[in-house]
Scaffold this motif. Structure first.
Motif, PDB file in Angstrom:
ATOM      1  N   LYS A   1     -16.843  14.277  58.224  1.00  0.00           N
ATOM      2  CA  LYS A   1     -15.665  14.225  57.347  1.00  0.00           C
ATOM      3  C   LYS A   1     -14.472  14.912  58.001  1.00  0.00           C
ATOM      4  O   LYS A   1     -13.342  14.465  57.852  1.00  0.00           O
ATOM      5  CB  LYS A   1     -15.980  14.873  56.000  1.00  0.00           C
ATOM      6  CG  LYS A   1     -16.948  14.063  55.158  1.00  0.00           C
ATOM      7  CD  LYS A   1     -17.138  14.704  53.799  1.00  0.00           C
ATOM      8  CE  LYS A   1     -18.253  14.083  53.029  1.00  0.00           C
ATOM      9  NZ  LYS A   1     -17.972  12.847  52.379  1.00  0.00           N
TER      10      LYS A   1
ATOM     11  N   ARG B   1     -11.081   2.818  53.074  1.00  0.00           N
ATOM     12  CA  ARG B   1     -11.064   2.831  51.608  1.00  0.00           C
ATOM     13  C   ARG B   1     -12.376   3.375  51.061  1.00  0.00           C
ATOM     14  O   ARG B   1     -12.392   4.205  50.157  1.00  0.00           O
ATOM     15  CB  ARG B   1     -10.794   1.431  51.060  1.00  0.00           C
ATOM     16  CG  ARG B   1     -10.654   1.440  49.535  1.00  0.00           C
ATOM     17  CD  ARG B   1     -10.356   0.070  48.960  1.00  0.00           C
ATOM     18  NE  ARG B   1     -11.509  -0.783  49.136  1.00  0.00           N
ATOM     19  CZ  ARG B   1     -11.473  -2.039  49.547  1.00  0.00           C
ATOM     20  NH1 ARG B   1     -10.335  -2.601  49.844  1.00  0.00           N
ATOM     21  NH2 ARG B   1     -12.565  -2.742  49.666  1.00  0.00           N
TER      22      ARG B   1
ATOM     23  N   GLY C   1     -12.430   7.044  51.586  1.00  0.00           N
ATOM     24  CA  GLY C   1     -11.321   7.769  50.975  1.00  0.00           C
ATOM     25  C   GLY C   1     -10.373   8.408  51.972  1.00  0.00           C
ATOM     26  O   GLY C   1      -9.808   9.464  51.694  1.00  0.00           O
ATOM     27  N   VAL C   2     -10.208   7.781  53.140  1.00  0.00           N
ATOM     28  CA  VAL C   2      -9.279   8.298  54.145  1.00  0.00           C
ATOM     29  C   VAL C   2      -8.190   7.259  54.436  1.00  0.00           C
ATOM     30  O   VAL C   2      -8.331   6.093  54.101  1.00  0.00           O
ATOM     31  CB  VAL C   2      -9.989   8.702  55.461  1.00  0.00           C
ATOM     32  CG1 VAL C   2     -10.993   9.810  55.207  1.00  0.00           C
ATOM     33  CG2 VAL C   2     -10.630   7.515  56.149  1.00  0.00           C
ATOM     34  N   LYS C   3      -7.135   7.715  55.066  1.00  0.00           N
ATOM     35  CA  LYS C   3      -6.013   6.857  55.421  1.00  0.00           C
ATOM     36  C   LYS C   3      -6.384   5.996  56.623  1.00  0.00           C
ATOM     37  O   LYS C   3      -7.053   6.452  57.541  1.00  0.00           O
ATOM     38  CB  LYS C   3      -4.823   7.752  55.765  1.00  0.00           C
ATOM     39  CG  LYS C   3      -3.626   7.052  56.328  1.00  0.00           C
ATOM     40  CD  LYS C   3      -2.472   7.993  56.543  1.00  0.00           C
ATOM     41  CE  LYS C   3      -2.846   9.152  57.437  1.00  0.00           C
ATOM     42  NZ  LYS C   3      -1.761  10.076  57.702  1.00  0.00           N
TER      43      LYS C   3
ATOM     44  N   GLY D   1      -6.623  -1.263  51.221  1.00  0.00           N
ATOM     45  CA  GLY D   1      -6.817   0.140  50.925  1.00  0.00           C
ATOM     46  C   GLY D   1      -6.154   1.139  51.842  1.00  0.00           C
ATOM     47  O   GLY D   1      -6.178   2.313  51.554  1.00  0.00           O
TER      48      GLY D   1
ATOM     49  N   LYS E   1      -3.284   3.434  53.462  1.00  0.00           N
ATOM     50  CA  LYS E   1      -2.108   4.039  52.864  1.00  0.00           C
ATOM     51  C   LYS E   1      -0.895   3.978  53.778  1.00  0.00           C
ATOM     52  O   LYS E   1       0.199   4.214  53.345  1.00  0.00           O
ATOM     53  CB  LYS E   1      -2.424   5.488  52.494  1.00  0.00           C
ATOM     54  CG  LYS E   1      -3.548   5.578  51.485  1.00  0.00           C
ATOM     55  CD  LYS E   1      -4.015   7.000  51.278  1.00  0.00           C
ATOM     56  CE  LYS E   1      -5.184   7.015  50.328  1.00  0.00           C
ATOM     57  NZ  LYS E   1      -6.309   7.771  50.789  1.00  0.00           N
TER      58      LYS E   1
END
Length: 153
Positions: free
Chosen positions: A67, A91, A94-96, A117, A119
């Protein structure tokens, strides 16, 4: 560093990916076997979550990192199936995701990327994608580079 995966690498990737991707069957292509002169099987990776096998490599790489290693996001130069796989992996984790696209990328392709997804979304100023735009963004954002080639860990 090896330039090829070992059987152990393949087994570890299979284990990592098992819960996250679709199992796609092997289908025998009997009608074209005579012309091919052998038994022929097709693997319909269009049934995969992102519509292509590239999700396997992008997601396997993302899942193999800690992570902390991907906390700032992941970055790649791609406007194709690798980009789709990378955006999906980002996505899911949960990361860019930053996709550095050449300006020659068709609008239809860049529109496909945005809902996936990530960013952030960059375009390179001049084609072809020689990696300079990606490396510039990489330095600015402190993200993890994903390439179509073997990426050192």
């Amino acid at each position: 560093m090896r330039n090829y995966p070992t059987i152990q690498d393949i087994r570890e990737a299979q284990e990592r990916l098992q819960a996250h991707i679709r199992h796609t069957p092997l289908l025998r292509a009997k009608k074209i076997e005579r012309a091919a002169g052998c038994r022929l099987y097709l693997k319909p990776e269009t049934l995969q979550i992102t519509g292509a096998f590239k999700i396997r490599g992008a997601l396997n790489k993302a899942l193999s990192l800690s992570k902390e290693e991907i906390a700032n996001g992941i970055i790649a130069t791609s406007s194709g199936n690798h980009a789709q796989g990378l955006a999906y992996a980002a996505r899911m984790l949960g990361v860019k995701a930053i996709l550095v696209l050449p300006v020659t990328t068709p609008k239809s392709r860049s529109k496909i990327q945005k809902p996936s997804g990530q960013k952030s979304f960059f375009s390179m100023v001049t084609p072809p994608p020689d990696g300079k735009g990606c490396m510039k963004s990489l330095k600015k954002t402190n993200t993890r580079l994903f390439t179509l080639l073997r990426t050192p860990s």
